[in-house]
Design a protein around this motif. Sequence first.
Motif, mmCIF file in Angstrom:
data_model
loop_
_atom_site.group_PDB
_atom_site.id
_atom_site.type_symbol
_atom_site.label_atom_id
_atom_site.label_comp_id
_atom_site.label_asym_id
_atom_site.label_seq_id
_atom_site.Cartn_x
_atom_site.Cartn_y
_atom_site.Cartn_z
ATOM 1 N N SER A 19 0.810 -1.213 0.000
ATOM 2 C CA SER A 19 0.000 0.000 0.000
ATOM 3 C C SER A 19 0.846 1.267 0.000
ATOM 4 C CB SER A 19 -0.934 -0.001 1.221
ATOM 5 O OG SER A 19 -1.653 1.200 1.307
ATOM 6 N N ILE A 20 1.949 1.246 0.751
ATOM 7 C CA ILE A 20 2.766 2.457 0.912
ATOM 8 C C ILE A 20 3.909 2.519 -0.098
ATOM 9 C CG2 ILE A 20 4.327 3.662 2.505
ATOM 10 C CD1 ILE A 20 2.531 2.629 4.778
ATOM 11 N N CYS A 21 4.534 1.385 -0.345
ATOM 12 C CA CYS A 21 5.710 1.366 -1.229
ATOM 13 C C CYS A 21 5.345 1.194 -2.701
ATOM 14 C CB CYS A 21 6.672 0.260 -0.799
ATOM 15 S SG CYS A 21 7.307 0.460 0.878
ATOM 16 N N LYS A 22 4.199 0.593 -2.974
ATOM 17 C CA LYS A 22 3.773 0.388 -4.362
ATOM 18 C C LYS A 22 2.293 0.767 -4.515
ATOM 19 C CE LYS A 22 7.068 -3.386 -5.094
ATOM 20 N NZ LYS A 22 7.248 -4.782 -5.569
ATOM 21 N N PRO A 23 1.942 2.003 -4.215
ATOM 22 C CA PRO A 23 0.527 2.391 -4.196
ATOM 23 C C PRO A 23 -0.178 2.247 -5.539
ATOM 24 C CG PRO A 23 1.949 4.325 -4.078
ATOM 25 C CD PRO A 23 2.829 3.131 -3.904
ATOM 26 N N LEU A 24 0.528 2.519 -6.641
ATOM 27 C CA LEU A 24 -0.095 2.434 -7.955
ATOM 28 C C LEU A 24 -0.362 0.995 -8.379
ATOM 29 C CD1 LEU A 24 1.950 5.191 -9.862
ATOM 30 C CD2 LEU A 24 -0.279 5.399 -8.756
ATOM 31 N N GLN A 25 0.359 0.064 -7.783
ATOM 32 C CA GLN A 25 0.185 -1.350 -8.130
ATOM 33 C C GLN A 25 -0.633 -2.112 -7.097
ATOM 34 O OE1 GLN A 25 4.757 -1.375 -8.595
ATOM 35 N NE2 GLN A 25 4.104 -3.090 -9.877
ATOM 36 N N TYR A 26 -1.121 -1.399 -6.089
ATOM 37 C CA TYR A 26 -1.780 -2.075 -4.963
ATOM 38 C C TYR A 26 -2.944 -2.954 -5.408
ATOM 39 C CZ TYR A 26 -4.200 -2.839 -0.547
ATOM 40 O OH TYR A 26 -4.809 -3.434 0.530
ATOM 41 N N HIS A 27 -3.826 -2.413 -6.226
ATOM 42 C CA HIS A 27 -5.032 -3.151 -6.603
ATOM 43 C C HIS A 27 -4.733 -4.292 -7.566
ATOM 44 C CE1 HIS A 27 -7.716 -0.501 -4.454
ATOM 45 N NE2 HIS A 27 -7.122 0.543 -5.000
ATOM 46 N N THR A 28 -3.630 -4.221 -8.261
ATOM 47 C CA THR A 28 -3.262 -5.334 -9.141
ATOM 48 C C THR A 28 -2.515 -6.429 -8.383
ATOM 49 O OG1 THR A 28 -1.211 -4.199 -9.784
ATOM 50 C CG2 THR A 28 -3.156 -3.850 -11.174
ATOM 51 N N ILE A 29 -1.898 -6.055 -7.256
ATOM 52 C CA ILE A 29 -1.177 -7.043 -6.440
ATOM 53 C C ILE A 29 -2.106 -7.691 -5.422
ATOM 54 C CG2 ILE A 29 0.667 -7.386 -4.751
ATOM 55 C CD1 ILE A 29 2.231 -5.161 -6.135
ATOM 56 N N THR A 79 -5.176 -8.594 -5.069
ATOM 57 C CA THR A 79 -6.454 -8.985 -5.659
ATOM 58 C C THR A 79 -7.219 -9.904 -4.706
ATOM 59 O OG1 THR A 79 -5.434 -10.894 -6.738
ATOM 60 C CG2 THR A 79 -5.494 -8.814 -7.981
ATOM 61 N N ALA A 80 -8.483 -10.174 -5.037
ATOM 62 C CA ALA A 80 -9.302 -11.052 -4.195
ATOM 63 C C ALA A 80 -8.692 -12.444 -4.105
ATOM 64 C CB ALA A 80 -10.720 -11.128 -4.752
ATOM 65 N N SER A 81 -8.177 -12.946 -5.215
ATOM 66 C CA SER A 81 -7.559 -14.285 -5.209
ATOM 67 C C SER A 81 -6.283 -14.286 -4.380
ATOM 68 C CB SER A 81 -7.260 -14.745 -6.637
ATOM 69 O OG SER A 81 -6.369 -13.846 -7.283
ATOM 70 N N LYS A 82 -5.540 -13.181 -4.417
ATOM 71 C CA LYS A 82 -4.304 -13.084 -3.626
ATOM 72 C C LYS A 82 -4.634 -13.088 -2.139
ATOM 73 C CE LYS A 82 0.209 -12.294 -3.323
ATOM 74 N NZ LYS A 82 0.779 -11.166 -4.075
ATOM 75 N N VAL A 83 -5.681 -12.374 -1.760
ATOM 76 C CA VAL A 83 -6.096 -12.336 -0.354
ATOM 77 C C VAL A 83 -6.536 -13.726 0.106
ATOM 78 C CG1 VAL A 83 -7.755 -11.379 1.282
ATOM 79 C CG2 VAL A 83 -6.726 -9.905 -0.453
ATOM 80 N N LYS A 84 -7.273 -14.448 -0.733
ATOM 81 C CA LYS A 84 -7.698 -15.813 -0.398
ATOM 82 C C LYS A 84 -6.490 -16.725 -0.199
ATOM 83 C CE LYS A 84 -12.137 -15.574 -2.821
ATOM 84 N NZ LYS A 84 -12.919 -16.071 -3.981
ATOM 85 N N GLN A 85 -5.490 -16.564 -1.058
ATOM 86 C CA GLN A 85 -4.262 -17.357 -0.921
ATOM 87 C C GLN A 85 -3.546 -17.039 0.387
ATOM 88 O OE1 GLN A 85 -1.967 -16.555 -4.453
ATOM 89 N NE2 GLN A 85 -3.474 -17.500 -5.812
ATOM 90 N N LEU A 86 -3.487 -15.753 0.721
ATOM 91 C CA LEU A 86 -2.845 -15.352 1.975
ATOM 92 C C LEU A 86 -3.580 -15.930 3.180
ATOM 93 C CD1 LEU A 86 -1.944 -11.600 1.313
ATOM 94 C CD2 LEU A 86 -0.344 -13.485 1.622
#
Length: 312
Positions: A123-133, A135-142
Motif C-alpha cells: 500500500s505504501i511502497c507500491k501504491p499504484l500497483q496495490y489493486h493489481t497485487i 487482488t481477491a484471489s491473492k487475499v484468499k491465498q494469503l
Amino acid sequence: MNQSSLNATLIFTSYGSFHPLNYFFFALTLIFYLLSVCSNVFLMLVICFESSLHKPMYILLFNLAINGLLGSSAVWPKIMDILYSNTKEISQQACLLQVFWVNVYATCVYTTLTAMAYDRYVSICKPLQYHTIMTASKVKQLLLLVNVIPACVIALQIYLTSRLPLCKYTIDKMFCDNLTIVNLSCIRSTIVNLYGLCVIIGLILLPIIIVLVSYVMILTVCLKTSKDAQKKALSTCSPHLITFINFSLASLFNVIYNRVHSSRPSGINIFFSLHFVMVPPLLHPIVYGIRTQEIRRSIARILRKRDLCMVV
C-alpha cells in the motif's frame, strides 16, 4: 510406548488450595473473557456489515479477530472451571487439545500480522500497483497460507508430543503448554525437540523478521515523501505496529514464564502466563477500533443507523 499414558489424568498445581476468593477470581476471569469475546465479535460484525471495509487489510483484521477468539476460548473456560469447581484435573487428550489451539492461536497471529505487514508494504511502497497485487484471489491465498500451514505444522507437533510416554502427571502452570508435557515424559526425544525448534524458527522468528524488514522498507520510502504523506503512512501503520509489538511482548513474557517461572513470585508467574492469552485478544480490536479512522467512521455510521431505526 506406555499405552496407559494415553488416558492419563494430569493435575494443575499452580492454583493452590480452594479459597472463597476463587469466586472473585472466577468473576474477574469471566469479565475479561466476555470483554474479549464481545470486542472481537463486534469488530468482526462491523467489518462484515460495512461494505467499505471489504478490503484486504480489514479481511486480514477479521482473521486476526477470529484468532483472538480462539486464543481466549482455548484457555479461559478451563481456568474458570477450575476456579469455580476446584477440579484441577485434566485428561491428557484435553491437555494436548488445549496445547494445539493455543499454539495455533500464537502462530496464526504471527502469520496474520506478517500478511498485514505485506499489505501495508504494498500500500505504501507500491501504491499504484496495490489493486493489481492485492487482488481477491491473492487475499484468499494469503488467508489459506496464514491459517492452514500453522494448523498442519502444530498438528504434527502435537502428534509427536502425544507419542511420548509420561512418567510425571503434575503441571505447575495455569494451562497446558507443549514444553510442559514434553518435560513430563520419561524420555528425551531429539526429534520432538528439533521439530519444536523448527516451529519456533519457521512460524515465529521468520514472521518477526519479515515484519521488521517490511517496516524498514516502509520507513525508507516514507523518509523520501512529504510530511503529510508520512503522517498518513504513520496513521495507517500504527495500529498494526502497536498490535505487533504488544503480541511480541506477550510472547516474550510467555517464554520467560516457561523458562524461569519457578524462581519468580507467584503474582508475576500468573501475569506472565495469562498476559499471552488475556491482553492481546482484548487489546487488538480496541486498538484498531480507536486508531483506524475507517473503522471509527463505520462504527459511527452503524450507531447513527441504529438511532435512526429506533426513532422510526
